[in-house]
Enzyme design. Structure first.
Site, PDB file in Angstrom:
ATOM      1  N   SER A  20       0.854  -1.181   0.000  1.00 53.69           N
ATOM      2  CA  SER A  20       0.000   0.000   0.000  1.00 53.69           C
ATOM      3  C   SER A  20       0.897   1.241   0.000  1.00 53.69           C
ATOM      4  CB  SER A  20      -0.905   0.002   1.232  1.00 53.69           C
ATOM      5  OG  SER A  20      -1.822  -1.066   1.139  1.00 53.69           O
ATOM      6  N   GLY A  21       0.290   2.400  -0.260  1.00 57.75           N
ATOM      7  CA  GLY A  21       1.073   3.630  -0.303  1.00 57.75           C
ATOM      8  C   GLY A  21       1.343   4.107  -1.715  1.00 57.75           C
ATOM      9  N   HIS A  22       0.850   3.351  -2.716  1.00 52.88           N
ATOM     10  CA  HIS A  22       1.043   3.731  -4.113  1.00 52.88           C
ATOM     11  C   HIS A  22      -0.269   4.147  -4.774  1.00 52.88           C
ATOM     12  CE1 HIS A  22       4.910   2.031  -3.437  1.00 52.88           C
ATOM     13  NE2 HIS A  22       4.457   0.791  -3.363  1.00 52.88           N
TER      14      HIS A  22
ATOM     15  N   LYS B 223       5.114  -6.492  -9.940  1.00 50.77           N
ATOM     16  CA  LYS B 223       6.208  -5.539 -10.061  1.00 50.77           C
ATOM     17  C   LYS B 223       7.490  -6.199  -9.558  1.00 50.77           C
ATOM     18  CE  LYS B 223       4.312  -2.241  -7.618  1.00 50.77           C
ATOM     19  NZ  LYS B 223       3.281  -3.211  -7.177  1.00 50.77           N
TER      20      LYS B 223
ATOM     21  N   HIS C 281       9.352   3.313  -3.261  1.00 51.22           N
ATOM     22  CA  HIS C 281       9.264   2.814  -1.890  1.00 51.22           C
ATOM     23  C   HIS C 281      10.019   3.682  -0.906  1.00 51.22           C
ATOM     24  CE1 HIS C 281       8.189  -0.882  -4.103  1.00 51.22           C
ATOM     25  NE2 HIS C 281       7.278  -0.879  -3.172  1.00 51.22           N
TER      26      HIS C 281
END
Lengths: 204, 330
Positions: free
Chosen positions: B54-56, B104, B218
């Site tokens: 998460s975070g993208h 990815k 990241h």
């Protein structure tokens, strides 16, 4: 001889150590990774101790296999499959015996460490958890304390290395000068093992 | 660092609950962390499953819907999801036509998806896999884990999603996904580091007046640090880095992607410079997308992804898509 209870206590000790050192692991993971190694492992080992309380497997092999499966299911990232494989394969190599010797554990751990190397495609010197685990598995034939020292020294020795595997490898030369968080947490795992054995010796 | 959260431990679950409330067209399993289009499985069609840390956002959950992904698996912040999530997702979306895993290239994502593919196949689900590795900032050699997967993921998910929507078989959808990845390259720059909820402070120290060239998604530092440059200079550097590796003979799809904390005012200005460089280098542009699509929490900065597109890929790009993060043509 080591029974299922010994292995349960090892996992609990590992959980405690990861809990206490989570911030340091995350700090180590900050310059060369993404600053979550501590929190991820903490979540994983919390699931391990919860599962072991619920199921109470009867053999050393079953304890480690269950622990490994929990880590794969809860940790995520690369640490989940790598740590999970380490414990699962070590557990499988211990077989169905109700009690195992130190020599059995040393052999089984070597099998687990080899599985980690295969899965991650890494070798000692790549600045990974293997830099702590390989010397620890070799020294475990000698004594628990020798394994603890070998893992700690192996982890420390990753500081000047350049990472060649995993996310830290993207930094190239900039990965130099930082202890590898995976090697540091592996040293915690082995240190927890030595502490568990020490406590057992005292109790006897 | 102030964040609009409760506690770090529940950030992902809280976001999923909010997403569920905003998007009744999706089935959001908060407990097991799987986002599925509500009409899945779609009879006779190949399903696409993607996932990652998460975070993208909007990647990947925001790209679930007709014309794109069938399901997405969000992991913890910047951490790969676990195999259980992917197996659950595959089982929820497989119509019998098979599932394509879009992965990815990060060690964690690869290991977890590979374990998941094995487990899904044990359950009788046909699985194909495509690895996205478009980032030219890290070169492939025996000493690295290969290129990272970044902005091209959006192109792979959109174009393969359109192919699946047209009813193409698994082998063909997989081949298109590979073609897209082989024809796409990215390069990113950061003007500031991201802050993860777990850490609460910037993941690397970027002094004022400096920028990082060649960053990933990241919060990791890039390959080089330089004194701050103008948008004009950054566009020259980033586009040339991509064109050093990709020499397009067909027109390109352009993604000018914000990393999360750079406003559209700056991104559009940056896109003007990117278009100028492409024009100066003689690269024709077919379509352009500008916005925050493959982000890195609150990182300031941008990435440029170019994807060489033949007529089939252009048709698939223009095909309708209806997801929270990307929507047109319907």
């Amino acid at each position: 001889m080591l029974d299922a209870d010994f292995f349960r206590r090892w996992m609990t000790a590992a959980h405690t150590a990861v809990d206490q050192e989570a911030d340091r692991l995350t700090e180590l993971d900050s310059p060369i990774g993404d600053a979550d190694h501590g929190s991820n492992l903490r979540r994983g080992f919390a699931a391990v101790t919860a599962a072991l309380e619920k199921e109470a497997p009867a053999t050393p092999g079953a304890v480690l296999t269950l622990a490994g499966r929990q880590l794969i299911s809860t940790v995520g990232g690369a640490s989940g499959p790598l740590y999970g494989t380490l414990l699962r394969r070590t557990g499988k190599a211990l077989g169905d015996e109700a009690e195992v010797s130190e020599a059995d554990l040393a052999r089984a751990l070597r099998t687990g460490v080899e599985a980690v190397a295969t899965l991650g495609g890494a070798a000692p010197g790549d600045k990974t958890m293997l830099d702590a685990l390989v010397p620890a598995a070799d020294a475990l034939g000698e004594s628990f304390d020798a394994a603890r020292r070998a893992a700690a020294e192996g982890a420390e020795a990753t500081t000047p290395l350049q990472a060649r595997k995993g996310r830290a490898s993207y930094l190239g030369e900039r990965s130099i000068g930082h202890e590898d968080p995976g090697a540091a947490s592996s040293a915690l795992l082995i240190s927890a093992l030595a502490r568990t054995a020490g406590a057992a010796e005292v109790a006897e | 660092m102030k964040m609009l959260i409760n506690v770090a431990e529940t950030v992902v679950a809280d976001a999923l609950r909010g997403m569920a409330a905003a998007h009744p067209e999706l089935t959001v399993d908060v407990e097991n962390r799987v986002i599925v289009r509500r009409d899945a499985p779609v009879a006779g069609k190949v399903a696409l499953v993607s996932g990652g840390g998460s975070g993208h956002e909007p990647l990947h959950g925001g790209f679930v819907g007709p014309g794109m992904l069938s399901a997405a698996c969000p992991g913890e912040v910047f951490t790969s999801p676990v195999p259980d999530q992917m197996v659950r997702a595959a089982a929820a979306v497989d119509s019998g036509a098979g599932v394509l895993f879009i992965i990815k290239n990060y060690t964690g994502d690869v290991l977890n998806f590979e374990m998941a593919a094995e487990l899904a196949e044990d359950e009788g689900i046909r699985v194909a896999k495509v690895l996205v590795d478009d980032d030219v900032a890290v070169t492939d050699s025996s000493f690295t884990a290969g290129r990272r997967g970044t902005g091209a993921t959006l192109f792979v998910e959109k174009l393969a999603g359109a192919a699946a929507d047209e009813g193409m078989p698994l082998e063909r959808v997989e081949a298109i996904a590979r073609q897209v990845n082989e024809n796409a390259r990215s390069f990113g720059v950061a003007l500031g580091a991201s802050t993860t909820p777990a850490k609460g402070s910037p993941t690397f120290d970027l002094p004022p007046g400096q920028l990082e060239l060649g960053i990933g998604i990241h919060g990791e530092p890039g390959r080089e640090r330089r004194p701050m440059m103008t948008s004009h200079e950054i566009a020259d550097f980033a586009v040339d880095a991509v064109l050093d590796d990709l020499r397009p003979s067909d027109p390109v799809l352009v993604l000018v992607n914000g990393m999360g904390a750079t406003p559209l005012l700056e991104l559009y200005g940056f896109n003007a410079e990117v278009q100028r460089v492409l024009s100066e280098r003689g690269v024709p542009v077919a379509r352009t997308l500008v916005g925050n699509y493959v982000t890195s929490l609150d990182m300031a900065g941008a990435s440029v992804t170019l994807c060489q597109a033949d007529e089939e890929l252009l048709r698939l790009w223009d095909a309708p898509v209806s997801t929270p993060g990307l929507r047109w043509g319907r």
